[in-house]
Design a protein around this motif. Structure first.
Motif, PDB file in Angstrom:
ATOM      1  N   ALA A 112       0.383  -1.053  -0.399  1.00  0.00           N
ATOM      2  CA  ALA A 112       0.363  -0.106   0.127  1.00  0.00           C
ATOM      3  C   ALA A 112       0.666   1.218  -0.038  1.00  0.00           C
ATOM      4  N   MET A 113       2.065   0.703   1.234  1.00  0.00           N
ATOM      5  CA  MET A 113       2.753   2.520   0.638  1.00  0.00           C
ATOM      6  C   MET A 113       3.436   2.522   0.003  1.00  0.00           C
ATOM      7  N   THR A 114       4.113   1.660  -0.572  1.00  0.00           N
ATOM      8  CA  THR A 114       4.568   1.696  -2.302  1.00  0.00           C
ATOM      9  C   THR A 114       4.180   2.806  -3.200  1.00  0.00           C
ATOM     10  N   VAL A 115       2.747   1.757  -3.704  1.00  0.00           N
ATOM     11  CA  VAL A 115       1.785   2.530  -4.386  1.00  0.00           C
ATOM     12  C   VAL A 115       1.365   4.286  -4.110  1.00  0.00           C
ATOM     13  N   ASN A 116       0.877   3.915  -2.936  1.00  0.00           N
ATOM     14  CA  ASN A 116       0.623   5.629  -2.763  1.00  0.00           C
ATOM     15  C   ASN A 116       1.652   5.873  -2.740  1.00  0.00           C
ATOM     16  N   GLY A 117       3.111   5.828  -2.893  1.00  0.00           N
ATOM     17  CA  GLY A 117       4.253   6.571  -3.477  1.00  0.00           C
ATOM     18  C   GLY A 117       4.632   7.437  -4.352  1.00  0.00           C
ATOM     19  N   LEU A 118       4.131   6.096  -5.470  1.00  0.00           N
ATOM     20  CA  LEU A 118       4.133   6.567  -6.404  1.00  0.00           C
ATOM     21  C   LEU A 118       3.357   7.512  -7.586  1.00  0.00           C
ATOM     22  N   ALA A 119       1.482   6.823  -6.689  1.00  0.00           N
ATOM     23  CA  ALA A 119       0.668   7.858  -6.975  1.00  0.00           C
ATOM     24  C   ALA A 119       0.725   9.239  -6.766  1.00  0.00           C
ATOM     25  N   PHE A 120       1.682   9.507  -5.406  1.00  0.00           N
ATOM     26  CA  PHE A 120       1.258  10.875  -5.063  1.00  0.00           C
ATOM     27  C   PHE A 120       2.725  11.142  -5.150  1.00  0.00           C
ATOM     28  N   CYS A 121       4.089  10.626  -5.001  1.00  0.00           N
ATOM     29  CA  CYS A 121       5.228  11.993  -5.972  1.00  0.00           C
ATOM     30  C   CYS A 121       4.409  12.177  -7.689  1.00  0.00           C
ATOM     31  N   GLY A 122       3.909  10.979  -8.315  1.00  0.00           N
ATOM     32  CA  GLY A 122       3.208  11.866  -9.790  1.00  0.00           C
ATOM     33  C   GLY A 122       2.441  12.963  -9.235  1.00  0.00           C
ATOM     34  N   ALA A 123       1.115  12.713  -8.287  1.00  0.00           N
ATOM     35  CA  ALA A 123       0.666  14.498  -8.524  1.00  0.00           C
ATOM     36  C   ALA A 123       0.911  15.514  -7.921  1.00  0.00           C
ATOM     37  N   LEU A 124       1.996  15.094  -6.746  1.00  0.00           N
ATOM     38  CA  LEU A 124       2.503  16.244  -6.200  1.00  0.00           C
ATOM     39  C   LEU A 124       3.833  16.945  -7.130  1.00  0.00           C
ATOM     40  N   GLU A 125       4.434  16.111  -8.036  1.00  0.00           N
ATOM     41  CA  GLU A 125       5.349  16.393  -8.690  1.00  0.00           C
ATOM     42  C   GLU A 125       6.824  16.619  -7.852  1.00  0.00           C
ATOM     43  N   TYR A 126       7.108  14.705  -7.519  1.00  0.00           N
ATOM     44  CA  TYR A 126       8.020  14.935  -6.946  1.00  0.00           C
ATOM     45  C   TYR A 126       8.804  13.717  -7.174  1.00  0.00           C
ATOM     46  N   PRO A 127      10.329  13.601  -7.791  1.00  0.00           N
ATOM     47  CA  PRO A 127      10.851  12.244  -8.111  1.00  0.00           C
ATOM     48  C   PRO A 127      10.777  11.469  -7.779  1.00  0.00           C
ATOM     49  N   THR A 128      10.248   9.869  -8.658  1.00  0.00           N
ATOM     50  CA  THR A 128       9.795   8.902  -8.082  1.00  0.00           C
ATOM     51  C   THR A 128      11.070   8.467  -7.987  1.00  0.00           C
ATOM     52  N   ALA A 129      12.880   8.449  -8.428  1.00  0.00           N
ATOM     53  CA  ALA A 129      14.026   7.707  -7.787  1.00  0.00           C
ATOM     54  C   ALA A 129      14.010   7.690  -6.817  1.00  0.00           C
ATOM     55  N   PRO A 130      13.912   8.180  -6.129  1.00  0.00           N
ATOM     56  CA  PRO A 130      14.229   7.621  -3.830  1.00  0.00           C
ATOM     57  C   PRO A 130      13.176   5.994  -3.775  1.00  0.00           C
ATOM     58  N   LEU A 131      11.527   6.326  -4.672  1.00  0.00           N
ATOM     59  CA  LEU A 131      11.273   5.026  -3.820  1.00  0.00           C
ATOM     60  C   LEU A 131      11.952   4.104  -5.270  1.00  0.00           C
ATOM     61  N   VAL A 152       7.501   1.711   0.485  1.00  0.00           N
ATOM     62  CA  VAL A 152       8.332   2.971   0.285  1.00  0.00           C
ATOM     63  C   VAL A 152       7.605   3.774   0.301  1.00  0.00           C
ATOM     64  N   SER A 153       7.859   4.977   0.614  1.00  0.00           N
ATOM     65  CA  SER A 153       6.447   6.449  -0.615  1.00  0.00           C
ATOM     66  C   SER A 153       7.049   7.451   0.640  1.00  0.00           C
ATOM     67  N   LEU A 154       6.045   8.617  -0.357  1.00  0.00           N
ATOM     68  CA  LEU A 154       6.785   9.885  -0.726  1.00  0.00           C
ATOM     69  C   LEU A 154       5.980   9.652   1.477  1.00  0.00           C
ATOM     70  N   SER A 155       6.264  10.954   2.014  1.00  0.00           N
ATOM     71  CA  SER A 155       5.585  11.463   3.769  1.00  0.00           C
ATOM     72  C   SER A 155       4.461  11.774   3.606  1.00  0.00           C
ATOM     73  N   GLY A 156       3.313  11.864   3.738  1.00  0.00           N
ATOM     74  CA  GLY A 156       3.091  12.816   3.770  1.00  0.00           C
ATOM     75  C   GLY A 156       2.344  13.841   2.172  1.00  0.00           C
ATOM     76  N   THR A 157       2.891  15.140   2.422  1.00  0.00           N
ATOM     77  CA  THR A 157       2.308  15.390   1.020  1.00  0.00           C
ATOM     78  C   THR A 157       4.282  16.260   1.260  1.00  0.00           C
ATOM     79  N   GLY A 158       5.333  15.685   1.638  1.00  0.00           N
ATOM     80  CA  GLY A 158       7.243  15.955   1.399  1.00  0.00           C
ATOM     81  C   GLY A 158       7.280  16.943   1.802  1.00  0.00           C
ATOM     82  N   PRO A 159       8.047  17.467   1.720  1.00  0.00           N
ATOM     83  CA  PRO A 159       9.956  15.913   0.669  1.00  0.00           C
ATOM     84  C   PRO A 159       9.970  15.279   1.005  1.00  0.00           C
ATOM     85  N   SER A 160       9.910  15.277   2.663  1.00  0.00           N
ATOM     86  CA  SER A 160      10.686  13.329   3.226  1.00  0.00           C
ATOM     87  C   SER A 160       9.916  12.436   2.080  1.00  0.00           C
ATOM     88  N   TYR A 161      10.824  11.002   1.507  1.00  0.00           N
ATOM     89  CA  TYR A 161      10.936  10.023   2.275  1.00  0.00           C
ATOM     90  C   TYR A 161      10.457   9.089   2.876  1.00  0.00           C
TER      91      TYR A 161
END
Length: 281
Positions: A207-226, A236-245
């Motif tokens: 769940a966390m990883t899918v969330n990370g991919l989706a919200f990195c796309g929506a909030l325009e963060y890089p997916t490389a750390p994922l 692995v996920s973007l945490s909250g609305t970022g910028p932390s992973y």
């Protein structure tokens, strides 16, 4: 009369911005609040090491507790924190929870923990520091472990525990959840519903990883750390609305991820999940 309490930070499993349902887990870094009641009738706040910090949230937390359980007392509230602010690690929820519990302690009032979390959530809405109300973040910090919540109704749907090591990468940039692009987050609601289904089934890492991919796309963060973490971490996920992973799993495996994340600017560190929540000291 004086009260003191601590509350932990957290990481994201499901960001609630898309559908109103969120999931989060507590991690072992904390914020401490000290509240001292006065006869002044006014409430003033301060933050350790940040004389110009906005203290509206912690002051409103004290106000709401006194309005409900007190007798028009004044108070001073002071917080000190290990949690980086505006980094997606639930610093506002931790500050609110610690402040609410410290105020309850100063008033010598016993209150159910979910009720205390809801008081902090209402204060956060009053202070304008949250879009969703963040009951997922608040409940995880208050109760410890993993919580899944309906943030629209401040309802706890599921409470669980996992013992994970945790790796955090926190860039130097800061992001405020109240500034997030809600329309772009609404557009990924179908993915958020998939994440919700996985989380309710206990598949928290997926769940966390899918969330990370989706919200990195929506909030325009890089997916490389994922991508760096996917072969090693449980999730692995973007945490909250970022910028932390944030990545969870076995410490040895996460050490491999850390070697990648340390190449990025910012701070990278290890901690662990926390199954105990906020505590009165």
């Amino acid at each position: 009369m004086k009260g003191r309490a601590t509350a932990p930070a957290g990481g994201t499993i499901l960001n609630a911005l898309a559908t109103g349902t969120g999931a989060a887990f507590a991690i072992d870094i904390t914020t401490t609040a000290t509240v001292e009641l006065t006869e002044s009738g006014t409430i003033t706040g301060s933050v350790e090491g940040a004389p110009d910090a906005d203290t509206g949230l912690i002051e409103r937390c004290v106000e709401r507790v006194i309005e409900r359980f007190g007798d028009a007392e004044g108070a001073t509230v002071h917080t000190e924190s290990e949690i980086p602010m505006a980094a997606g690690l639930k610093s506002s929820s931790a500050a609110a929870n610690a402040t609410v519990l410290a105020t309850l302690s100063a008033l010598d009032v016993d209150c159910p923990r979910t009720t205390a979390a809801r008081i902090g959530v209402q204060a956060a809405r009053d202070a304008g520091v949250t879009v969703t109300g963040a009951f997922d973040d608040a409940s995880a910090s208050m109760l410890g472990g993993i919580t899944i919540t309906d943030n629209t109704n401040d309802e706890l749907l599921q409470h669980d525990e996992r013992d994970w090591d945790v790796l955090v990468w926190s860039p130097d940039d800061r992001a405020y959840s109240a500034d997030a692009d809600v329309d772009r987050c609404n557009a990924i609601a179908p993915m958020a519903r998939l994440v919700e289904s996985l989380a309710l089934d206990g598949a928290y890492g997926q769940a966390m990883t899918v969330n990370g991919l989706a919200f990195c796309g929506a909030l325009e963060y890089p997916t490389a750390p994922l991508i760096d973490a996917m072969n090693a971490a449980v999730g692995v996920s973007l945490s909250g609305t970022g910028p932390s992973y944030i990545a969870v799993g076995d410490r040895t495996a996460l050490t491999t991820v850390r070697s990648h994340w340390k190449e990025y600017d910012g701070r990278t560190w290890m901690t662990q999940t926390r199954t105990t929540g906020a505590q009165i000291r």
